[in-house]
Design an enzyme around this catalytic site. Structure first.
Site, short mmCIF file in Angstrom:
data_model
loop_
_atom_site.label_atom_id
_atom_site.label_comp_id
_atom_site.label_asym_id
_atom_site.label_seq_id
_atom_site.Cartn_x
_atom_site.Cartn_y
_atom_site.Cartn_z
N HIS A 1 7.28 -7.20 -2.40
CA HIS A 1 7.11 -6.58 -1.08
C HIS A 1 8.07 -7.23 -0.08
O HIS A 1 7.97 -6.98 1.11
CB HIS A 1 5.70 -6.83 -0.53
CG HIS A 1 4.60 -6.07 -1.20
ND1 HIS A 1 4.72 -4.77 -1.62
CD2 HIS A 1 3.32 -6.42 -1.46
CE1 HIS A 1 3.55 -4.37 -2.13
NE2 HIS A 1 2.70 -5.35 -2.06
N SER B 1 -4.75 2.48 4.44
CA SER B 1 -4.95 1.88 3.12
C SER B 1 -4.95 0.34 3.23
O SER B 1 -5.77 -0.35 2.61
CB SER B 1 -3.83 2.36 2.19
OG SER B 1 -3.97 1.79 0.92
N LYS C 1 0.80 -1.23 0.00
CA LYS C 1 0.00 0.00 0.00
C LYS C 1 0.83 1.29 0.00
O LYS C 1 0.39 2.33 0.47
CB LYS C 1 -0.99 0.03 1.19
CG LYS C 1 -1.77 -1.22 1.43
CD LYS C 1 -2.27 -1.88 0.18
CE LYS C 1 -3.38 -1.17 -0.54
NZ LYS C 1 -3.71 -1.90 -1.79
P1 A3P Z 1 -5.29 4.42 -0.90
O1 A3P Z 1 -5.85 3.14 -0.38
O2 A3P Z 1 -4.84 5.33 0.21
O3 A3P Z 1 -6.20 5.12 -1.86
P2 A3P Z 1 -0.21 -0.37 -3.66
O4 A3P Z 1 -0.24 -0.29 -5.14
O5 A3P Z 1 1.17 -0.37 -3.08
O6 A3P Z 1 -1.07 -1.49 -3.16
O7 A3P Z 1 -0.83 0.98 -3.10
C1 A3P Z 1 -2.19 1.28 -3.26
C2 A3P Z 1 -2.40 2.71 -2.83
O8 A3P Z 1 -1.83 3.58 -3.82
C3 A3P Z 1 -3.89 3.06 -2.73
O9 A3P Z 1 -3.96 4.05 -1.71
C4 A3P Z 1 -4.12 3.63 -4.13
O10 A3P Z 1 -5.28 4.43 -4.23
C5 A3P Z 1 -2.84 4.45 -4.30
N1 A3P Z 1 -2.57 4.82 -5.70
C6 A3P Z 1 -2.47 4.02 -6.78
N2 A3P Z 1 -2.28 4.74 -7.90
C7 A3P Z 1 -2.22 6.03 -7.51
C8 A3P Z 1 -2.06 7.27 -8.21
N3 A3P Z 1 -1.91 7.33 -9.53
N4 A3P Z 1 -2.07 8.42 -7.48
C9 A3P Z 1 -2.23 8.39 -6.14
N5 A3P Z 1 -2.39 7.25 -5.42
C10 A3P Z 1 -2.40 6.09 -6.10
#
Ligand code: A3P
Length: 288
Positions: A100, A130, A45
């Site tokens: 990860h 998140s 996340k």
């Molecule tokens: P949130 O749950 O706070 O919205 P990962 O890919 O490591 O699993 O992380 C997911 C998090 O990154 C989520 O956060 C997601 O919404 C956010 N995310 C993915 N793409 C993004 C973007 N282009 N801009 C901002 N946040 C992004």
């Protein structure tokens, strides 16, 4: 030589997460990285999917054809996932590899390689929020219980992929062991996506024109990625990720923890953070 013919060192690795097996951890610990690999390393996340998209665009000089035609897990496969092994083996490179896993597991395989490592970190209070929401929609993860219960597990490091503190410290404390290591934060990407794209371009030695950069910036914006089925995980069957319970592309904001943490939870978090990060040079801001 076929992968199974290569002699493997067997490590007896223990690591939080019901999906990690000795076999999957040993596969990763013995992985043969190539000099042309780019490895995205994150705690869950922290902006993994975002960085997968950024690198895809950068390596393709802003051309979105690949990004629009292949899901992210095919073009930036996971090192620790069984279903990605064939994809990893079939790919001739330059490969984008995602993980990860913590430093101590990958160190033996990565230390001497010239693979480029990009470490994306995010403010851990936002990570916890998140991750909590992700547990509610990802059916392969355990029920997180209340946020308060999940937060205790997060601070104790018993959630899937273990302690956030150990992850960040493990990778950043050993950055000097890598020939090519880029540290970047989710917050920096939010505040200056254009500058972050340029940083990734410099690191990967890809030069993009201003027009290509602007296009990539638009393509990698939250609004655009939220709608893009190749990255928003809506292609995944509902039994695995249930989008009726919450979206993978949830909010994409800095500071959402303030909507979730009580004052007391924030104080407890700060105390654990201070103790755990006392010996680290990586400090996160809580205000932007
Ligand atoms: P949130 O749950 O706070 O919205 P990962 O890919 O490591 O699993 O992380 C997911 C998090 O990154 C989520 O956060 C997601 O919404 C956010 N995310 C993915 N793409 C993004 C973007 N282009 N801009 C901002 N946040 C992004």
């Amino acid at each position: 030589m076929a992968r199974l013919d290569v002699a493997e060192t067997f490590y007896n690795i223990k690591f939080p997460g019901h999906m990690h097996t000795q076999d999957s951890l040993n596969y990763a610990a013995n992985f043969k990285f190539q000099d042309t690999d780019t490895v995205i390393v994150t705690y869950p996340k922290s902006g993994t999917t975002w960085m997968q998209e950024i690198i895809t665009l950068v390596l393709n000089k802003g051309d979105p054809t690949l990004a629009r035609s292949q899901p992210n897990w095919l073009r930036a496969p996971w090192l620790e996932q069984y279903y990605c092994r064939q994809i990893l083996q079939a790919s001739t490179g330059p490969r984008i590899i995602t993980t990860h896993l913590p430093y101590h597991i990958l160190a033996p395989a990565l230390r001497d390689s010239k693979a480029k490592v990009i470490y994306v970190a995010r403010n851990p209070k936002d990570v916890a929020v998140s991750y909590y929401h992700f547990h509610k929609m990802a059916n392969f993860l355990p029920d997180p219980g209340t946020f308060s219960e999940f937060l205790s597990d997060f601070l104790e490091g018993t959630v899937h992929y273990g302690s956030w503190f150990d992850h960040v410290k493990g990778w950043t404390d050993h950055a000097q062991n890598f020939q090519k290591f880029l540290y970047i934060t989710y917050e920096e990407m939010c505040q200056d996506l254009h500058g972050s794209l340029k940083k990734v371009c410099r690191f990967l030695q890809c030069s993009l024109t201003e027009e290509e950069l602007k296009f990539s910036q638009k393509h990698c914006s939250f609004n655009s990625m939220e709608e893009n089925i190749m990255v928003n995980y809506t292609l995944i069957p509902q039994e695995i990720m249930d989008h009726s319970k919450g979206k993978f592309m949830r909010k994409g904001k800095i500071g959402d923890w303030k909507n979730m943490f009580t004052e007391e939870q924030s104080d407890v978090f700060d105390a654990v953070y201070s103790a755990q990060m006392a010996d680290s040079s990586q400090l996160f801001k809580w205000e932007y």
